[in-house]
Design an enzyme around this catalytic site. Sequence first.
Site, PDB file in Angstrom:
ATOM      1  N   CYS A 189       0.973  -1.262  -0.144  1.00 24.32           N
ATOM      2  CA  CYS A 189       0.092   0.017  -0.164  1.00 24.32           C
ATOM      3  C   CYS A 189       0.945   1.136   0.067  1.00 24.32           C
ATOM      4  O   CYS A 189       0.471   2.404  -0.474  1.00 24.32           O
ATOM      5  CB  CYS A 189      -1.031  -0.090   1.312  1.00 24.32           C
ATOM      6  SG  CYS A 189      -1.421  -1.489   2.039  1.00 24.32           S
TER       7      CYS A 189
ATOM      8  N   ASP B 272      -3.621  -2.640   7.601  1.00 24.14           N
ATOM      9  CA  ASP B 272      -4.701  -3.657   8.024  1.00 24.14           C
ATOM     10  C   ASP B 272      -4.556  -4.930   7.447  1.00 24.14           C
ATOM     11  O   ASP B 272      -4.810  -6.049   8.491  1.00 24.14           O
ATOM     12  CB  ASP B 272      -6.109  -3.338   7.797  1.00 24.14           C
ATOM     13  CG  ASP B 272      -6.357  -2.072   8.699  1.00 24.14           C
ATOM     14  OD1 ASP B 272      -5.393  -1.492   9.322  1.00 24.14           O
ATOM     15  OD2 ASP B 272      -7.642  -1.471   8.454  1.00 24.14           O
TER      16      ASP B 272
ATOM     17  N   SER C  90     -13.811  -5.039   8.059  1.00 22.62           N
ATOM     18  CA  SER C  90     -12.901  -4.563   7.015  1.00 22.62           C
ATOM     19  C   SER C  90     -13.912  -4.421   5.609  1.00 22.62           C
ATOM     20  O   SER C  90     -14.924  -4.771   5.536  1.00 22.62           O
ATOM     21  CB  SER C  90     -12.077  -5.902   6.476  1.00 22.62           C
ATOM     22  OG  SER C  90     -11.346  -5.532   5.201  1.00 22.62           O
TER      23      SER C  90
ATOM     24  N   CYS D 203      -2.925   3.229   2.713  1.00 28.96           N
ATOM     25  CA  CYS D 203      -3.662   2.361   3.468  1.00 28.96           C
ATOM     26  C   CYS D 203      -4.632   2.833   4.345  1.00 28.96           C
ATOM     27  O   CYS D 203      -4.688   3.977   4.935  1.00 28.96           O
ATOM     28  CB  CYS D 203      -2.724   1.332   4.266  1.00 28.96           C
ATOM     29  SG  CYS D 203      -3.407  -0.204   4.850  1.00 28.96           S
TER      30      CYS D 203
ATOM     31  N   GLU E 157     -11.065  -4.975  13.308  1.00 29.52           N
ATOM     32  CA  GLU E 157     -11.627  -5.360  12.068  1.00 29.52           C
ATOM     33  C   GLU E 157     -11.731  -6.885  12.518  1.00 29.52           C
ATOM     34  O   GLU E 157     -10.808  -7.466  12.850  1.00 29.52           O
ATOM     35  CB  GLU E 157     -11.032  -5.084  11.020  1.00 29.52           C
ATOM     36  CG  GLU E 157     -11.194  -3.594  10.531  1.00 29.52           C
ATOM     37  CD  GLU E 157     -10.656  -3.274   9.454  1.00 29.52           C
ATOM     38  OE1 GLU E 157     -10.175  -3.937   8.647  1.00 29.52           O
ATOM     39  OE2 GLU E 157     -10.798  -1.861   9.084  1.00 29.52           O
TER      40      GLU E 157
END
Length: 574
Positions: free
Chosen positions: A56, A88, A477, A129, A451
Amino acid sequence: MDLPSFDKSRLPSRHVTEGPSRAPHRSYLYAMGLSAKEIHQPLVGVATCWNEAAPCNISLMRQAQVVKKGVAAADGTPREFCTITVTDGIAMGHQGMKASLVSRDVIADSVELTMRGHCYDALVGMAGCDKSLPGMMMAMCRLNVPSIFIYGGSILPGKFKGREVTVQDLFEAVGQHSVGRMSDEDLDELEQVACPSAGACGAQFTANTMAMVSEAIGLALPYSAGAPAPYEIRDRFGFAAGEKVMELIARNIRPRDIVTLQALENAATVVAATGGSTNAALHLPAIAHECGIAFDLFDVAQIFNRTPYIGDLKPGGRYVAKDLFEAGGIPLLMKTLHEHGYLHGDCLTVTGRTIAENLEKVRWNPDQDVIRPANDPITPTGGVVGLKGSLAPDGAIVKVAGLKNQKFTGPARCFDSEEECFAAVRDRKYQEGDVLVIRYEGPIGGPGMREMLSTTAALYGQGMGDKVALITDGRFSGATRGFCIGHVGPEAAVGGPIGLLRDGDVIDIDATTGRIDVRLSEEDLAERRASWQPRETDYRSSAIWKYAQTVGQARQGAVTHPGGAAETTTYADI
């Protein structure tokens, strides 16, 4: 010595570069090779979330060099600096995810402190990200210096056995593998081909959702948020952003001139229209909070409820970000929404023009099917829905894009952490029709509001994605699909109803009416609350403990300070 080419009498950098008393300060700048002319020009912070944690962010440092060239070409002096990112996909499914949402506010804080400490006059912020995008936009609104946001771009899709794949397929493959529906060899091959380039996760997950927000809210240049990370056109956007931020300084156009209530409504509209990440319902209130604007989960949900779902994007649809960019980009989406009355066209943007003016020359592309016309939607209401009821008096959120059945009733199966629930899913210790409840994962209770993609993807991989529901005071997510309700508030850690549930309590969920209720009377809940005790966590110190001491509830964006409404002046006016 060259005379200053720009009047700095109203700019923050005058406190560092102007007058005899600042000779020591200027000496540091000379030590880095700056000329007198560069020292007396506006100083522009070029902030990136570059790191080597994940694809990312890996291209951000290279892209920043082009931004700096654009600043210099317009007679500004760029000063590059980095902040953190927690990615993440790497943090998912273990204790590392507790750092994710915390990082959003640390990013905003660290950018603020760097800008304040060095008195930079403007900001070009680059992020790749999930939490780094809202964190950077929050910093821009907090500082209120002329600012432009740049997304690092999305990853290209991978190829597995002739079909396009994303990292979502890998998380779901874990579930398939656990029930014998995928071999060791196929899992090994998939993990090696799913992510073939630099860039953020390629579908309409949180990063691409918030990238769309950056254009819709007016902080990013048109088309810039849609171009994939490997595309060379990104350099053109970077150079243009560097030049344009100098124009914003000259015209004194600031983020709070751009991020108005109407702009926030525009941002919520594009999220709903594309079946975007439920995390936007957390980040939009947080961005609004920095501006002193009241805009909470219920305000976001109201926009979601009246917006048609027109973006056929994964995880609920067929396409990825690359496909949207090649079909016409985010302006194509915004054009049809504006034409049919779903966007406020008079909102100012970083181009110095309004949304309507930016879209004036955009033409509909009839040779694509990534985006439907707003008057011929996939479904008449948005791909994300807000919920409220006896189980969530402060609201909850669910992504319904691609979800066939939007009603669910079943008995609660309660877990006090994600790990407990994931173990039950992994070992198939649940029943079809259950409502899996993951609690004590909220902003305070987690701490950090994790998440739950590992759990939801495993369910989907087991073929149970539409046969159970999952609710949590944590988050999901943007890659999550299935009947999954997040942000349930108040959270369990502060005595919310989700913390009072017991196994077998019947829960009713109806995304068509926006209700989430438990079949318990007010008296039943009051009786349970009287004997409820807060749950202790293992986090008694450190940054995550500190976060839990200040963070608010999800309804207001899980924010950690009083926000713009409490200010008497902004940094830009020092």
